[in-house]
Design an enzyme around this catalytic site. Structure first.
Site, mmCIF file in Angstrom:
data_model
loop_
_atom_site.group_PDB
_atom_site.id
_atom_site.type_symbol
_atom_site.label_atom_id
_atom_site.label_comp_id
_atom_site.label_asym_id
_atom_site.label_seq_id
_atom_site.Cartn_x
_atom_site.Cartn_y
_atom_site.Cartn_z
ATOM 1 N N ARG A 1 0.825 -1.216 0.000
ATOM 2 C CA ARG A 1 0.000 0.000 0.000
ATOM 3 C C ARG A 1 0.857 1.263 0.000
ATOM 4 O O ARG A 1 0.430 2.312 -0.489
ATOM 5 C CB ARG A 1 -1.003 0.012 1.156
ATOM 6 C CG ARG A 1 -2.131 1.015 0.933
ATOM 7 C CD ARG A 1 -3.217 0.951 1.997
ATOM 8 N NE ARG A 1 -4.362 0.139 1.652
ATOM 9 C CZ ARG A 1 -5.467 0.603 1.037
ATOM 10 N NH1 ARG A 1 -5.566 1.865 0.676
ATOM 11 N NH2 ARG A 1 -6.465 -0.207 0.775
ATOM 12 N N GLU B 1 -9.345 6.232 7.297
ATOM 13 C CA GLU B 1 -7.926 6.469 7.067
ATOM 14 C C GLU B 1 -7.579 7.744 6.291
ATOM 15 O O GLU B 1 -6.596 8.406 6.613
ATOM 16 C CB GLU B 1 -7.331 5.275 6.308
ATOM 17 C CG GLU B 1 -7.319 3.988 7.105
ATOM 18 C CD GLU B 1 -7.052 2.780 6.215
ATOM 19 O OE1 GLU B 1 -7.878 2.502 5.337
ATOM 20 O OE2 GLU B 1 -6.007 2.156 6.397
#
Lengths: 774, 485
Positions: free
Chosen positions: A320, A725
């Site tokens: 990621r 997030e």
């Protein structure tokens, strides 16, 4: 059709957190508050006192002999498999048998009549080690020849080498980005109660009950159907309880089954911080080519991460980092590689953003490099490099997904305007030019964040709804509540579906008994996935009710409406309770299991191509700081935020997520420092030494807005967007503003290359460095 | 006369007698484990997160006063005769939510909820002390409370709004005040208390004479005032400290006297209790005092303890040394007084003889021409331990520096004067050059260490820059300091 009266707590409303009233009274129950049955025992971990060693001998007899001790568990007490690796790599033992690979590694567990007795006894082990050399950070670990802990990823597009070689400007440099401890206020805890046969019930504080269930079964050597994992709520998670709770669940369950008594384990804060993983620190090498206008032509970066001794989630985390190494910028030619480096430290894990923030902060560093090299405002460089759309061909990510929902330019433009960026920047430049002791900095940074688990199969969810014959509704779903208000949002969705008041819905603990095979409440996915699953369950019940209603009054199904707390059937308007009673009497099934899987997504990791993300969330923040050039101390004077949550399910909860994420992100990049000594001991291991932001650290002026015009163009739950997030990375504006203030001491002639976290020390040292060169 | 062998206090509404307490039984464990009162949470067990915040009411000169404390590092025997108020005691009119609780709900100040009871207690104490606080006063009140979810904005907004949700006169603790005062008066001990097993024994002396006697009999005893450091010896390090002598209740050690020439502070005076006295005489310590730990710790910790502890990173020793303070040590056969810098002999070693206890600190009033400053450098501005702390007192007569006292914490094994830097200043003309010279001289005075709080390089550079800062501040230079509010 009658006009609707009011339904309290439906979607898009500012519904208060469903547990708020209990929480302010101290009546909300956390795992450690559950009443203990008579005979409950307490476990505590005994840990290594060296960093890397062969274990020659473990003499636990002094531990066993200590007051109150009932038993000591080691690897030999594990009836099943001695492994809790969440990705099945078999590299994470509950207790190691022959080697220690980080300082503070759990080696055994004491079980005693009280927690205090267990804790004191755990200190008494006499362990003989053959100490081996250790490597703590990714650079020294690579030099020492330690392997990668898991397979690296490469993302590539275009002809990078040619573009770099041919670029008018080229910069090669390195950036160090620190890790972060979760510092959830409630630490890890698991409480296992043995049952008949192989059964065990584990109450714990995990974001991933299904995984905890499977791990406990794996460790006990029993089928998953023997294990129940329950989570009513967590006192914060932030990713730190995604996989890290497995250890505690396993120890409590093994002890409970071995001894036939309930066993609770709760490490103290120091052990929580030393024995469980954190955000990965990264060392990022970048090679950047750009033109005279500041447009990026090529990027080549390597992301080396401190993964720790085992893989845990380091593969997907480092993946990621690459997925977000572009942030909001189009790279015409790009090659990104990860180096998930094994180190002799605790195994690092998920933390809000899951590697993404480290990718984004590196992208923003490259923007700074260009700005200082060309003498431009970084914001101008940012704008020049934003993703475009299909019409200009600047919409392809390094992983070959097209950006189809780009709103970053609008977000940034509106924020630039509302924050009065240009005028304030000009004023700051003029003020700094006077050369005072206090310098100011201003930065406006964007965020684009991909939503979906990159492990495609995780993008599924279940829910269970019972409508009882008194009309009350029982809601259960696979997500976990850690403060984010997930239960509130999902209940709003169900209230909206049935057109009943929010208060009618009882939100119950997450349990593997009701919804199986769930995914972690992570990747910001909680309401996207579980909201949809709950809606599916509600719709199944509604379909049956509509069919029954139409038949009962002999009207068309299209003449049945759910109105606020009522059902309209043809000409009849019936209170919801009465209607449900009628349906029950007619033997209509009033319970349903719902399911959802995210459409459109796919990912080919080998090829580095696909559509890993269903959609993107966007946001931007603008922060102004003051910096004391004598000490490096600073204050955040003002922050303005505009963030995109699509059509908000609950604006006030979403705003709370944005504000909290910003402050947490700011903490990551400013005062939160993980510091290991040469022996490999983490010395910042409790709030006395590890400093998360306080109320007095938040911006003096703090303007937070949601982009109320935004709708998710994908068919998400009520067109909302995930919020957990993405706003974490809004904290980067503080880091960049500090950088500008630092750069002022050398008249912005050079990129300060501030390292993160930018503690007052690093800020002062960066200024000293610039002055010395100038 | 036999000793009292039990601890008596009011726990919310109930008079409570504990006969089986150990010296180091914490209030938090007593609440959560013994009494199953689980509203109070453990977040860190070291007095830094505030999840365990409760109120303690005690009589001082006959008047009932409530303050926040950290239950995780407060030992039960130190609470004899006190009123312990936990989150379970908070109710609003007619059984509704308490005003603080309702404000927290309405402003969305609770997300995961784990820090929430602690915040509620801190905000309650703030409301009682100051019903209409400023934003800065709210921030100061919650320095000792960590929240990881909200980013604090909604909590601050809730705190500012509390007074709109109720009136103090109707509040539960005000309504009970006369009753509680009477009940606590009846609980005050009339003799020494001794409780606990031999390996974890508590002694609560009746008065200072009794304290001197206890220490004469048991000179190895651990003296505990605020337990803000000793609490961690137990909660973190499980160190045996028996027998423990508690002194926080001794009224004779709580005197503050201001004479024509000095401010004298009893060893049992907490940071909070001393604050108005200190800042009245030494206004330069106003901000500094608010940066000592968090509110709960300031309510517990004492200046006497901070000195007696001898830590090289204590907040008060450098400023006390710079101000020329003296410490008075007492034991059964008399007293002695010495300059405070002479008390700190080496790391972990103070000039405390067997049976000695710190009785008071005497700080001379500023002389004419004396210019004082106090600086604290830490990773986080508030509620952090200093990487460098500094006290500077310079006396200037006719533009000439006639005396200089410069002391640092965090730069050596003890809080220590910078002799070379002082020498560079004394006799010099007041001006930038004198402080440049003093800054340069510091490298001869100190060879600091690198640790997790700061590197040696940073400590040295900042220490030197604080000399420059002192001159700029004294010279009233503009734009020389970060705003503090």
């Amino acid at each position: 059709m009658k006009d609707s009266s009011y339904v309290s707590g439906a979607v898009h409303q500012n519904v208060k957190h469903d547990s708020a009233i209990k929480q302010v009274q101290g009546r909300a129950e956390y795992t450690d508050d559950i009443a203990e049955p008579i005979g409950t025992l307490h476990a505590y971990l005994g840990v290594s006192t060296v960093t890397h060693a062969r274990i020659l001998d473990m003499d636990l007899s002094p531990v066993r002999a200590a007051a109150g001790v009932v038993d000591v568990l080691t690897a030999t007490d594990i009836p099943g498999v001695n492994d809790i690796s969440p990705t099945g790599k078999n590299d994470e033992p509950v207790f190691p048998t022959d080697k220690v690979e980080f300082h503070g590694q759990p080696l055994f567990a004491v079980i005693a009549e009280s927690r205090d007795a267990a804790r004191r006894a755990a200190e008494l082990a006499d362990i003989t080690y053959d100490v081996l050399p250790h490597a703590l950070d990714p650079v020294s670990a690579e030099q020492a020849g330690l392997p990668l802990i898991t397979d690296p990823l490469k993302l590539e597009r275009g002809d990078v080498d040619t573009a770099l070689a041919g670029a008018k400007h080229r910069i090669q440099a390195q950036m160090m980005v620190g890790g972060q401890d979760h510092m959830y206020l409630e630490g890890h805890i698991a409480f296992a109660i043995p049952g008949e046969d192989d059964d065990v019930i584990v109450h714990c504080s995990t974001q991933h009950p299904s995984e905890a269930q499977h791990m406990v079964a794996h460790v006990l050597g029993v089928p998953s159907n023997a294990v129940v994992v329950n989570v009513r709520r967590m006192g914060g998670g932030f990713g730190g309880k995604e996989s890290q709770m497995n250890l505690f669940c396993a120890v409590a369950a093994v002890g409970a089954k071995k001894l036939g008594r309930p066993v609770k384990i709760r490490p103290d804060r120091d052990q929580d911080m030393t024995a469980t993983g954190k955000r990965h620190d990264f060392v990022i090498d970048y090679d950047l080519g750009f033109d005279g206008d500041g447009r990026i032509e090529a990027v080549q970066s390597q992301f080396a991460a401190r993964c720790g001794y085992s893989s845990d989630l380091s593969g997907p985390v480092t993946d990621r980092a690459l997925f977000h190494a572009d942030n909001a910028y189009f790279y015409p030619n790009v090659r990104l590689t990860s180096r998930p480096q094994k180190t002799h430290t605790v195994s690092n894990t998920a933390f809000r953003g899951f590697g993404g923030p480290q990718g984004v902060v590196a992208a923003e560093r490259m923007i700074e490099e260009i700005a200082y090299a060309l003498g431009k405002d970084p914001l101008e460089v940012r704008k020049a490099n934003f993703y475009g759309d299909a019409t200009d061909g600047r919409n392809l990510t390094p992983y070959h997904q097209e950006v189809e929902d780009n709103v970053i330019a609008r977000i940034v433009e509106e924020l630039e305007d509302s924050a009065d960026y240009q005028a304030r920047r000009q004023a700051i430049l003029e003020e700094n030019a006077k050369g005072g002791i206090v310098r100011r900095g201003l930065a406006l940074t964007p965020v684009k964040f991909g939503i979906s688990f990159t492990a495609t199969w995780y993008n599924q969810a279940g829910a269970l709804i019972h409508v009882y014959n008194d009309g009350s509704i029982h809601l259960n779903h696979g997500g976990t509540e850690m403060g984010q208000g997930l239960n509130t949002k999902v209940a709003q969705i169900v209230a909206d579906a049935f057109q009943v008041d929010f208060e009618r819905i009882k939100i119950t603990k997450t349990t593997t008994e009701k919804v199986p095979n769930t995914s972690a409440t992570a990747a910001s996915s909680g309401s996207d996935l579980n909201g949809m699953a709950a809606l599916d369950a509600a719709q199944q019940i509604k379909e049956r009710l509509v069919k029954f209603a139409a038949e009962s009054r002999n009207v068309a199904e299209t003449d049945v409406y759910f109105l606020p707390n009522h059902v309209q059937i043809g000409e009849d308007l019936i209170p919801f309770d009465a209607f449900i009673k009628e349906a029950y009497m007619a033997r209509v099934q009033l319970s349903a299991a719902g399911f959802y899987k995210t459409p459109k997504i796919h990912w080919d990791r080998e090829a580095g191509k696909g559509r890993p993300f269903y959609y993107y969330a966007y946001g931007a923040s603008c922060s102004e700081v003051s910096v004391d050039t004598l000490t490096g101390e600073y204050r955040v004077e003002r922050t303005d935020i505009l963030h995109d949550v699509g059509r908000s399910l609950n604006p006030v909860l979403d705003k709370g997520q944005v504000e909290g994420a910003f402050v947490q992100g700011m903490g990551w990049l400013t005062t939160e420092e993980l510091w290991w000594d040469d022996e490999g001991r983490l010395r910042t291991h409790a709030p006395s030494t590890y400093k998360i932001p306080l109320a007095s650290d938040r911006p003096r002026v703090f303007n937070v807005n949601l982009a109320d015009w935004s709708d998710n163009r994908e068919m998400t739950i009520k067109r909302s967007k995930a919020v957990g997030e993405p706003p974490f990375m809004l904290g980067i504006s503080v880091f960049e503003a500090l950088s500008m203030a630092v750069a002022s001491v050398a008249n912005y002639s050079e990129c300060p290359r501030l390292e993160a976290p930018a503690t007052p020390e690093r800020v002062l040292m960066a200024m000293t460095h610039l002055k010395a060169k100038g | 006369m036999a000793h009292q062998n039990e601890i008596r206090f009011l726990l919310n509404g109930a008079e409570t007698t504990v006969t089986d307490a150990k010296a180091t039984t914490t209030l938090l464990d007593f609440l959560r484990i013994d009494r199953r009162m689980t509203g109070t949470k453990e977040g860190c067990a070291e007095g830094d997160c505030g999840a365990c915040t409760v109120l303690v009411g005690r009589l001082h000169n006959g008047r009932l006063h409530y303050e926040t404390i950290n239950a995780c590092i407060r030992f039960l025997p130190s609470l004899n005769g006190c009123h312990i108020v936990t989150i379970e005691h908070l109710v609003g009119p007619n059984g509704r939510l308490h005003p603080v609780q309702q404000a927290m709900v309405d402003f969305h100040g609770s997300q995961c909820g784990f820090c929430t009871p602690g915040f509620v207690m801190s905000l309650y104490a703030l409301w009682m002390a100051n019903p209409k606080p400023t934003v800065e006063q709210v921030e100061t009140a919650v320095q000792g409370n960590l929240c990881r979810c909200t980013g604090y904005e909604p909590i601050v907004q809730a705190a500012l709004a509390v007074n709109e949700y109720g009136t103090l006169a109707n509040d539960v603790l005000n309504q009970e005040r006369a009753d509680v005062t009477a009940r606590l008066a009846a609980l005050q001990p009339t003799r020494r208390i001794e409780i606990g097993p031999e390996d974890d024994r508590a002694i609560v002396p009746h008065d200072v004479a009794d304290l001197a006697q206890v220490l004469a009999d048991e000179p190895q005893a651990t003296i505990v005032a605020g337990s803000t450091d000793v609490g961690l010896w137990v909660s973190k390090f499980m160190r045996p400290i028996s027998p423990v002598v508690f002194i926080n209740h001794l009224e004779e050690l709580k005197n503050v006297t201001l004479s024509d020439d000095a401010l004298t502070i009893g060893a049992g005076v907490t940071y909070s209790e001393s604050q108005t006295h200190i800042t009245e005489v030494f206004p330069h310590l106003t901000d500094y005092w608010n940066r000592i730990a968090g509110w709960q710790v300031r309510n517990m910790g004492t200046i006497g303890g901070n000195v007696a502890n001898g830590s090289p990173i204590g907040d008060t020793p450098p400023v006390l040394i710079a101000l020329g303070a003296e410490v008075t040590l007492q034991k059964s056969d008399g007293q002695r007084t010495l300059p405070i810098e002479e008390f700190f002999i080496d790391y972990g070693k103070q000039d405390r003889e067997a049976g000695d206890f710190v009785a008071s600190i005497r700080i001379p009033r500023p002389r004419r021409g004396q210019r004082d400053a106090a600086y604290k450098i830490s990773k986080r501005r508030d509620e952090d331990i200093s990487s460098v702390a500094c006290g500077i007192s310079v006396t200037v007569e006719d533009d000439k520096i006639t005396d200089a006292r410069v002391a640092f914490g965090g730069m050596a094994a003890t809080p220590k004067r910078a002799a070379t830097a002082e020498a560079a200043l004394v006799g010099a003309k007041w001006g930038e050059q004198a402080f440049e010279d003093a800054a340069a001289a510091l490298s001869k005075d100190f060879t600091p260490l690198t640790d997790w709080r700061a590197s040696a390089e940073y400590r040295s550079q900042v220490a030197a820059n604080l000399m420059r800062r002192f001159f700029l501040d004294a010279d009233n230079s503009t734009n020389a300091q970060l705003a503090t509010a």
